[in-house]
Design a protein around this motif. Sequence first.
Motif, PDB file in Angstrom:
ATOM      1  N   ASP A 100       1.096  81.298 -45.722  1.00 40.25           N
ATOM      2  CA  ASP A 100       2.269  81.770 -46.466  1.00 40.25           C
ATOM      3  C   ASP A 100       1.841  82.580 -47.689  1.00 40.25           C
ATOM      4  OD1 ASP A 100       3.960  80.575 -44.662  1.00 40.25           O
ATOM      5  OD2 ASP A 100       4.223  78.733 -45.852  1.00 40.25           O
ATOM      6  N   SER A 154       2.497  91.328 -48.793  1.00 44.62           N
ATOM      7  CA  SER A 154       3.746  91.959 -49.212  1.00 44.62           C
ATOM      8  C   SER A 154       3.588  92.617 -50.582  1.00 44.62           C
ATOM      9  CB  SER A 154       4.880  90.918 -49.267  1.00 44.62           C
ATOM     10  OG  SER A 154       5.079  90.341 -47.996  1.00 44.62           O
ATOM     11  N   SER A 187       0.690  85.975 -46.570  1.00 44.33           N
ATOM     12  CA  SER A 187       1.822  86.876 -46.324  1.00 44.33           C
ATOM     13  C   SER A 187       2.374  87.419 -47.633  1.00 44.33           C
ATOM     14  CB  SER A 187       2.937  86.140 -45.575  1.00 44.33           C
ATOM     15  OG  SER A 187       2.555  85.829 -44.286  1.00 44.33           O
TER      16      SER A 187
END
Length: 658
Positions: free
Chosen positions: A498, A505, A501
């Motif tokens: 997580d 981003s 990610s």
Amino acid sequence: MRRLTGNFLLHHLLRSANPQSSIIYSVFQFQFQFQFQFHFRNYSNHAHEIDTFVDRQLFINHVRDQCKLGFSDMNIPLSLFRQMTSVRPLPSIIDFCQLFTAMSKLKRLQPHSTIIALLRELELLGIRPDRQSLGILANCYCNLGRVDFGFSLMGKCLQLGYNPNCVTYNTLINGFVLGDKLPLANKLLDKIVNQGFQPSMATYAALVKGLCRMDRKAGAIKLLSRMQSGPFKPCKFMYTTIIESLCKDGLLNEALDLFANMKSEGITPDVVTYASLVRAIYNSGSRKEAKRMLDEILDSNIGPDVQTFTTLVDMFCKDGCINEAEAILQYMIERDKAPDIVTYSALLHGYCSRFQMGDAEKLLDLMAQKGCEPDLVILSTMIKGYSKIGRIGKARSLFQEFYKRGIKPDVAAYTTLINGLCKAKEFKVARNLFYKMQERGIPPNVVTYASLFDGLCKSDSTHVAMKMLEGMERKGVQPDITIYNILIGSLCEAERYDDVSKLLSDLASKGLEADVETFNIMINVFCKKGLMNEAIQLLTEMEEKGCYPNSETYDNIVRTFIHKNDLSSALYYRDVMVDKGFEAGAKKLPLKNTLRDRIRNEAIRKKVGVTVLQYMHEFFCIWVLSNEVPTGKSFKINRSGGATEVSDSESSIKSKQL
């Protein structure tokens, strides 16, 4: 007095039978739009004029002497100009031209715009221009890339009764060369030669330099041949310029041929010529020939300067030839050519890169004996050398010693030591040094952060690095893709997908894009964990985003499939790797004799990286590469993927692990 416009001048030149005028018009049909108005005035006594003739003459003589000595900046000549314009009667245009000529030699200060403004001021004072002042003005315009304005001045010369001469045309040709307009320069050169004018040696030299700068060395060599039939023969500068350009482009044979021609013409090469050739020969791998030419330099009376010796020392050190570099340094000392800090730094870097820290310490002692104080570059080099061999304690003590000497370490020195501490797993000390450098007023840069983040991630302190990432931008340091790659790799290892990610981003908002290294890091982690579906998915995503895999990407995938005994997938991605044109460098395989050679040859022939093969067993390597069993040997495959060789002379079975 009738004022001549640009168009009138152009038509005047067209109708004129004067050959100089026809040259200007026939080569460049410029629309002259530049006008010069000259005002003639009578001046009465001035409040600041120098009263007596003796004082005036002494001042003018002083100006002439100053111009002969030259200037180091623009302040003094500008002050002299102001004083000259206050003298009555005004000095002649000749004296002003002498001042402008001296100013024009300050090329590093780009004085041309200033000289143009001063010449304009002389016009307003009523001082009539002469041929020399117009030539200076044309030269200034040409140096500013405005050759068209220079041609406009040729029209003014005709108006004032000055026919263009060799100096005029040479100025214009040089202007075209400076502006990389060589076809126009050659065209004008041909015109003036046909009209009986002879270019100067400086013009030919400028043409040669311009041709080499524009990568037209064949044209430069052709110009040398053309000069052989004229009054000016090619000089040392021209030969050296072309030879140096040929050497930089790797055209060694052509450079040596021209070097031979140079000597056959009776022109003695200088140190620049020899240095260019020695470097080129050495880089080509012909060390003996380079050594022979080096001996030729040292045995001659050319007298290489310190800079040339330093170049040679640096060249030998970068090639790993420390003995030759030491010989150069010893030769310098024997010939009273005192090595400077750059020379010592080059040799010291050579020692440290080869982990010869004992020799590096002796060199520091020699520097102290010669009165050459080490600088920050040497400090960083020594720290890096000690860090590489694991002597981080010595690196720290050296850092402190330099600090006590009053040599304040810069960000590069701190970063080098922090990186060394992290590699030595002294992470706490590295963090303390990171904070201390900021207390001492030295802000860390992105390389400093990268070194520290790498250490923190390797010490299971990724959370600390993540917090520091947030504070980087507040301190004015923008994280680059290297910073993100370090964090992404650590987070993947910890299976914190997580957070990965989130970082991916953040890249877009920071104006960054994931590079091939980013994907390779994640693919490598997935391969280590045996998550091949995720690894292949990333591989597909790479290509979709236009970030194409490299040989390392495929090596990781093929190696992992081999380790998992998935032969069909390994062969498939091996074929993809070959189809993409990747060729990994051949490394030594842990095999012996002809069998190892056969595998290596097959690997090279099939364009498959041996880095993949070294994870295969002997039989497996041969079978994957050539689909055949080695003759004269019997094998059988065991369940673990190993190859077992059955000896002909023995009934026992020997397991061979590569």
